[in-house]
Design an enzyme around this catalytic site. Structure first.
Site, PDB file in Angstrom:
ATOM      1  N   SER A  19      23.371 -50.332  -9.799  1.00 41.26           N
ATOM      2  CA  SER A  19      22.277 -50.437  -9.031  1.00 41.26           C
ATOM      3  C   SER A  19      22.124 -51.496  -8.027  1.00 41.26           C
ATOM      4  CB  SER A  19      20.999 -50.599 -10.009  1.00 41.26           C
ATOM      5  OG  SER A  19      20.667 -49.590 -10.725  1.00 41.26           O
ATOM      6  N   ILE A  20      21.763 -51.272  -6.778  1.00 37.79           N
ATOM      7  CA  ILE A  20      21.527 -52.494  -6.024  1.00 37.79           C
ATOM      8  C   ILE A  20      20.904 -53.766  -6.378  1.00 37.79           C
ATOM      9  CG2 ILE A  20      20.884 -53.178  -3.500  1.00 37.79           C
ATOM     10  CD1 ILE A  20      21.539 -50.238  -2.512  1.00 37.79           C
ATOM     11  N   TYR A 151      19.089 -37.155   4.745  1.00 42.28           N
ATOM     12  CA  TYR A 151      18.331 -38.004   3.987  1.00 42.28           C
ATOM     13  C   TYR A 151      16.678 -37.716   3.981  1.00 42.28           C
ATOM     14  CZ  TYR A 151      17.518 -42.835   2.738  1.00 42.28           C
ATOM     15  OH  TYR A 151      17.148 -43.983   2.019  1.00 42.28           O
ATOM     16  N   LYS A 158      11.356 -44.043   4.050  1.00 39.87           N
ATOM     17  CA  LYS A 158      11.752 -45.657   4.556  1.00 39.87           C
ATOM     18  C   LYS A 158      11.070 -45.943   5.622  1.00 39.87           C
ATOM     19  CE  LYS A 158      14.534 -46.704   0.982  1.00 39.87           C
ATOM     20  NZ  LYS A 158      14.289 -47.223   0.117  1.00 39.87           N
ATOM     21  N   ILE A 187      25.811 -47.264  -0.598  1.00 44.56           N
ATOM     22  CA  ILE A 187      26.549 -47.546  -1.688  1.00 44.56           C
ATOM     23  C   ILE A 187      26.347 -46.615  -2.924  1.00 44.56           C
ATOM     24  CG2 ILE A 187      26.283 -49.437  -3.690  1.00 44.56           C
ATOM     25  CD1 ILE A 187      25.191 -51.137  -1.418  1.00 44.56           C
ATOM     26  N   SER A 191      21.069 -42.756  -7.483  1.00 47.69           N
ATOM     27  CA  SER A 191      19.973 -42.356  -6.540  1.00 47.69           C
ATOM     28  C   SER A 191      20.643 -41.741  -5.172  1.00 47.69           C
ATOM     29  CB  SER A 191      19.005 -43.671  -5.943  1.00 47.69           C
ATOM     30  OG  SER A 191      18.145 -43.949  -6.967  1.00 47.69           O
TER      31      SER A 191
HETATM   32  O1  0WD Z   1      22.962 -46.249  -0.436  1.00 51.15           O
HETATM   33  C1  0WD Z   1      22.180 -46.741  -1.159  1.00 51.15           C
HETATM   34  N1  0WD Z   1      22.407 -46.771  -2.551  1.00 51.15           N
HETATM   35  C2  0WD Z   1      21.209 -47.279  -0.503  1.00 51.15           C
HETATM   36  C3  0WD Z   1      20.040 -47.622  -1.272  1.00 51.15           C
HETATM   37  C4  0WD Z   1      21.283 -47.768   0.686  1.00 51.15           C
HETATM   38  C5  0WD Z   1      20.023 -48.314   1.374  1.00 51.15           C
HETATM   39  C6  0WD Z   1      18.839 -48.376   0.834  1.00 51.15           C
HETATM   40  N2  0WD Z   1      18.957 -48.122  -0.722  1.00 51.15           N
HETATM   41  C7  0WD Z   1      17.670 -48.507  -1.485  1.00 51.15           C
HETATM   42  C8  0WD Z   1      17.050 -47.188  -2.225  1.00 51.15           C
HETATM   43  O2  0WD Z   1      16.364 -46.228  -1.305  1.00 51.15           O
HETATM   44  C9  0WD Z   1      16.142 -47.880  -3.059  1.00 51.15           C
HETATM   45  O3  0WD Z   1      14.838 -48.147  -2.376  1.00 51.15           O
HETATM   46  O4  0WD Z   1      17.906 -49.200  -2.318  1.00 51.15           O
HETATM   47  C10 0WD Z   1      17.104 -48.940  -3.667  1.00 51.15           C
HETATM   48  C11 0WD Z   1      17.617 -49.171  -4.885  1.00 51.15           C
HETATM   49  O5  0WD Z   1      18.434 -47.733  -4.900  1.00 51.15           O
HETATM   50  P1  0WD Z   1      19.807 -47.827  -5.730  1.00 51.15           P
HETATM   51  O6  0WD Z   1      20.455 -49.016  -6.340  1.00 51.15           O
HETATM   52  O7  0WD Z   1      20.763 -47.050  -4.707  1.00 51.15           O
HETATM   53  O8  0WD Z   1      19.363 -46.651  -6.724  1.00 51.15           O
HETATM   54  P2  0WD Z   1      19.413 -46.723  -8.391  1.00 51.15           P
HETATM   55  O9  0WD Z   1      20.265 -47.596  -9.134  1.00 51.15           O
HETATM   56  O10 0WD Z   1      19.042 -45.349  -8.690  1.00 51.15           O
HETATM   57  O11 0WD Z   1      17.918 -47.522  -8.417  1.00 51.15           O
HETATM   58  C12 0WD Z   1      16.633 -46.910  -8.052  1.00 51.15           C
HETATM   59  C13 0WD Z   1      15.700 -47.186  -9.065  1.00 51.15           C
HETATM   60  C14 0WD Z   1      15.531 -46.087 -10.087  1.00 51.15           C
HETATM   61  O12 0WD Z   1      16.596 -45.647 -10.686  1.00 51.15           O
HETATM   62  P3  0WD Z   1      16.725 -44.467 -11.590  1.00 51.15           P
HETATM   63  O13 0WD Z   1      18.123 -44.015 -11.197  1.00 51.15           O
HETATM   64  O14 0WD Z   1      16.445 -44.693 -12.918  1.00 51.15           O
HETATM   65  O15 0WD Z   1      15.627 -43.314 -10.605  1.00 51.15           O
HETATM   66  O16 0WD Z   1      14.353 -46.919  -8.695  1.00 51.15           O
HETATM   67  C15 0WD Z   1      13.569 -47.492  -9.686  1.00 51.15           C
HETATM   68  C16 0WD Z   1      14.348 -46.901 -11.111  1.00 51.15           C
HETATM   69  O17 0WD Z   1      14.898 -48.078 -11.855  1.00 51.15           O
HETATM   70  N3  0WD Z   1      12.243 -46.186  -9.785  1.00 51.15           N
HETATM   71  C17 0WD Z   1      11.105 -46.772 -10.260  1.00 51.15           C
HETATM   72  N4  0WD Z   1      10.683 -48.042 -10.587  1.00 51.15           N
HETATM   73  C18 0WD Z   1       9.436 -48.126 -11.250  1.00 51.15           C
HETATM   74  N5  0WD Z   1       8.707 -47.036 -11.043  1.00 51.15           N
HETATM   75  C19 0WD Z   1      10.415 -45.503 -10.373  1.00 51.15           C
HETATM   76  C20 0WD Z   1       9.169 -45.968 -10.884  1.00 51.15           C
HETATM   77  N6  0WD Z   1       8.245 -44.829 -10.649  1.00 51.15           N
HETATM   78  N7  0WD Z   1      11.187 -44.642 -10.011  1.00 51.15           N
HETATM   79  C21 0WD Z   1      12.223 -45.223  -9.595  1.00 51.15           C
END
Ligand code: 0WD
Length: 258
Positions: A19-20, A151, A158, A187, A191
């Site tokens: 995760s980021i 997206y 966003k 990355i 998600s």
């Molecule tokens: O390329 C990428 N990965 C990018 C991500 C590029 C630019 C931005 N981002 C953003 C995402 O849109 C997000 O806002 O970075 C943020 C983190 O995303 P991530 O690290 O890529 O993805 P992930 O490791 O899946 O973390 C997102 C998390 C959820 O993970 P899971 O996989 O379990 O759905 O968001 C959290 C959860 O931990 N989440 C919540 N937290 C609290 N309450 C909820 C919720 N209802 N739903 C999701």
């Protein structure tokens, strides 16, 4: 003295080590911050507790941003904090391909609730825990301002998130609390892999970006250290790109001949 010594930062969105939010937590810890991590649901609790144990052993609390009782409980538990990292998004898989005009009402509402309104909810509940002079940051993506095929509603969410960052910056400015967004390049995470065609994106960015490289969660973490620290004390209502400069390209170079 470490940049973040004496600062307590609450980090949401750690689902696993890729995760980021995990990269951010690693770098905040490396620069001396005390961490509070949150987890959404029992599915990821063990993984988040393990991450917390590796990064200083700070407390871990449940937090579901769609549930006000959960946010009330979090506010009652965390005590004083100097920063919040919002690293949360969710969009139904069927809304991450195809046509935006096919997005269901329910899918749109869910994406906006979890990916955008959640920042308002988190800050609304935790504002009295935050010390004056604190720093809030949220993760965003280029797809909020530019068209990134597939997206789709995630980009629309966003766009709202970035507007929320600016309005919250205004709301909290009189307390010296800063609110910014970090726009990360692609990355591979649980998600991002839901977006149709995602797997090709990091290489496309590396080929076209001025710095000619892909982005890691720890690269994003380094920017988070700056935003959490007093070095950025006059920076608010802004979007910082950590994407090797890709966002600034107006035309992409020819692919090198094989
Ligand atoms: O390329 C990428 N990965 C990018 C991500 C590029 C630019 C931005 N981002 C953003 C995402 O849109 C997000 O806002 O970075 C943020 C983190 O995303 P991530 O690290 O890529 O993805 P992930 O490791 O899946 O973390 C997102 C998390 C959820 O993970 P899971 O996989 O379990 O759905 O968001 C959290 C959860 O931990 N989440 C919540 N937290 C609290 N309450 C909820 C919720 N209802 N739903 C999701």
């Amino acid at each position: 003295m470490s940049l973040l010594e004496g600062k307590t930062i609450l980090v949401t969105g750690v689902a696993n080590r890729w995760s980021i939010a995990s990269g951010i937590a690693r770098q905040l810890h490396a620069h001396g911050a005390r961490l509070i991590l949150t987890y959404q649901g029992e599915r990821v609790e063990d993984s988040v507790r393990k991450t917390a144990a590796e990064l200083g052993g700070g407390p871990v609390f449940p937090c579901d941003v769609t549930n006000d009782d959960s946010l009330d409980a979090l506010a009652a538990a965390v005590g004083r904090i100097d920063g919040i990292v919002h690293s949360i998004a969710f969009v139904k898989k069927e809304d991450l391909s195809g046509k935006v005009y096919d997005t269901s009402r329910d899918g749109f509402a869910m994406a906006m609730d979890i990916s955008s309104y959640s920042l308002i909810a988190l800050v609304g509940h935790l504002k009295d825990n935050l010390n004056d002079g604190g720093s809030i940051m949220a993760l965003t993506y280029l797809g909020g301002t530019q068209i990134v095929p597939n997206y789709n509603v995630a980009g629309i969410a966003k766009a709202a998130l970035e507007a929320i960052v600016r309005y919250l910056a205004f709301d909290l400015g009189d307390r010296g609390i800063r609110v910014n967004a970090i726009s990360a390049g692609p990355i591979s995470t649980a998600s991002s892999r839901q977006v149709a065609g995602f797997s090709a994106m990091p290489a496309k960015v590396a080929a076209a970006a001025p710095l000619k490289r892909t982005i890691s969660a720890d690269d994003v973490g380094n920017c988070a250290v700056y935003l959490a620290s007093d070095l950025s004390s006059q920076v608010t209502a802004d979007v910082h790109f950590v994407d090797a400069g890709y966002h600034a390209m107006g035309m992409y170079p020819e692919a090198p001949k094989a």
